[in-house]
Design a protein around this motif. Sequence first.
Motif, mmCIF file in Angstrom:
data_model
loop_
_atom_site.group_PDB
_atom_site.id
_atom_site.type_symbol
_atom_site.label_atom_id
_atom_site.label_comp_id
_atom_site.label_asym_id
_atom_site.label_seq_id
_atom_site.Cartn_x
_atom_site.Cartn_y
_atom_site.Cartn_z
ATOM 1 N N ASN A 82 0.808 -1.220 0.000
ATOM 2 C CA ASN A 82 0.000 0.000 0.000
ATOM 3 C C ASN A 82 0.843 1.274 0.000
ATOM 4 N N SER A 83 2.141 1.133 -0.222
ATOM 5 C CA SER A 83 3.017 2.299 -0.224
ATOM 6 C C SER A 83 2.803 3.140 -1.479
ATOM 7 N N VAL A 84 3.193 4.399 -1.398
ATOM 8 C CA VAL A 84 3.104 5.290 -2.560
ATOM 9 C C VAL A 84 3.966 4.758 -3.690
ATOM 10 N N LEU A 85 5.162 4.279 -3.363
ATOM 11 C CA LEU A 85 6.048 3.750 -4.402
ATOM 12 C C LEU A 85 5.398 2.598 -5.149
ATOM 13 N N GLU A 86 4.780 1.701 -4.409
ATOM 14 C CA GLU A 86 4.139 0.534 -5.024
ATOM 15 C C GLU A 86 3.067 0.963 -6.022
#
Length: 316
Positions: free
Chosen positions: A112-116
Motif C-alpha cells: 500500500n506504499s506510494v512507491l508501489e
Amino acid sequence: QTYQNLSPATSQTHNMLARNSVKLFKTSARQQMKVVMALYADPVNGYPPKYARDDVPKIEVYPDGQTAPTPNGIDWNPGELLGCVSGELGLRKFLEGRGHTLVVTQDKDGENSVLEKELVDADIVISQPFWPAYITRERINKSPNLKMALTAGIGSDHVDLAAACEKNITVAEVTFCNSISVSEHVVMQILGLVRNYIPSYQQVVAGGWNIADCVERSYDVEGMHIGSVSAGRIGLAVLRRMKPFDTHLHYTEKHRLPEAIEKELNLTYHDSVESMAKVCDVITINCPLHPGSEHMFNAELIGKMKRGAYLVNTAR
C-alpha cells in the motif's frame, strides 16, 4: 546525504511542500516520461532555510586525474541538502522543463506504499543506497513501462538484477559520486574505534569524567596493521589516508595494484582475505556485494582474526 555537490534553494512554499511525504508534479500534454523517486524524509525540524556553511570546497580534478562533473547549469547551491524528499536530488526543474512527470516519496515499503502504486506506470525509478527502495522481481513484473532503475549513489544490490536483465531494464548508479565521502567515513570509524571515542564521549555527555573507563580500551593507531578488503576507488583512498598515521598497510584484491602504488604506500599484498585477517589489527571491507563476497565475514573467518581486532564494514 554527504554529497558535497548536491541540493536546492528553498522558499516558504518549498518548506510547506516538504511536510508532505509525496509530491506529484504534472506537466502539460507534451509529457514524455514518468520518473519516481524514493528518497529519505526531510529533517525533523523541516527543510533547512539556511546552512552552517556559506560554501564548500570546489573540486575540479581528482588525484587520479579524473575531472569533476561540469553541468551546464544547476538551480541549487553546492552544499545544500538534495537527498531528502524536498531536495528532490535537484532534478525537479530539469525534468518538468522537459515535459516529464515527477513523483517524490519517502513511502516505499509494502503493497500500500506510494512507491508501489506509482511504480506500475513509471518509466524510471530513482532510489538511494542508504534508504533502499527494493525493486523486486514482483515490482518489476507489475511495471511494464519501466526502462531504468537508477541509484542516486553507489550500490545497486537492492535491485533484482536478474529480473531487470530479463525485462531489458537498465540498472545504473553514479560511480565515484561519494567514494571519497565513504573513505573518509572509514578513517573516522577506525579512529573512533581504536581511540574508544564514542563510549568516552557518551560518558562525558552523561556528566561523567572517569578517565580510566575511557582509556582502558583506547589505543594509538600508530604502528597497527590496517587491511583493506578490495583496493578499488574506496579501498585505495582509505589506504592513502591511513598512511600518514604511520601504520602498516595490507590489502587483498582480485586484481593486484601496480607495483608503483604498492611501493608508494608500502603495501603488503595478500592473495586471500584469510591470510590478511590473521595479521591485521583493523580490517575494513570495501568490496561490493555479489555472490562471491556475500557472507564473506562469517563466524569462521571472524574466528581467524586477531583477538581484539576491529572490523569496519561500509560495504554491503
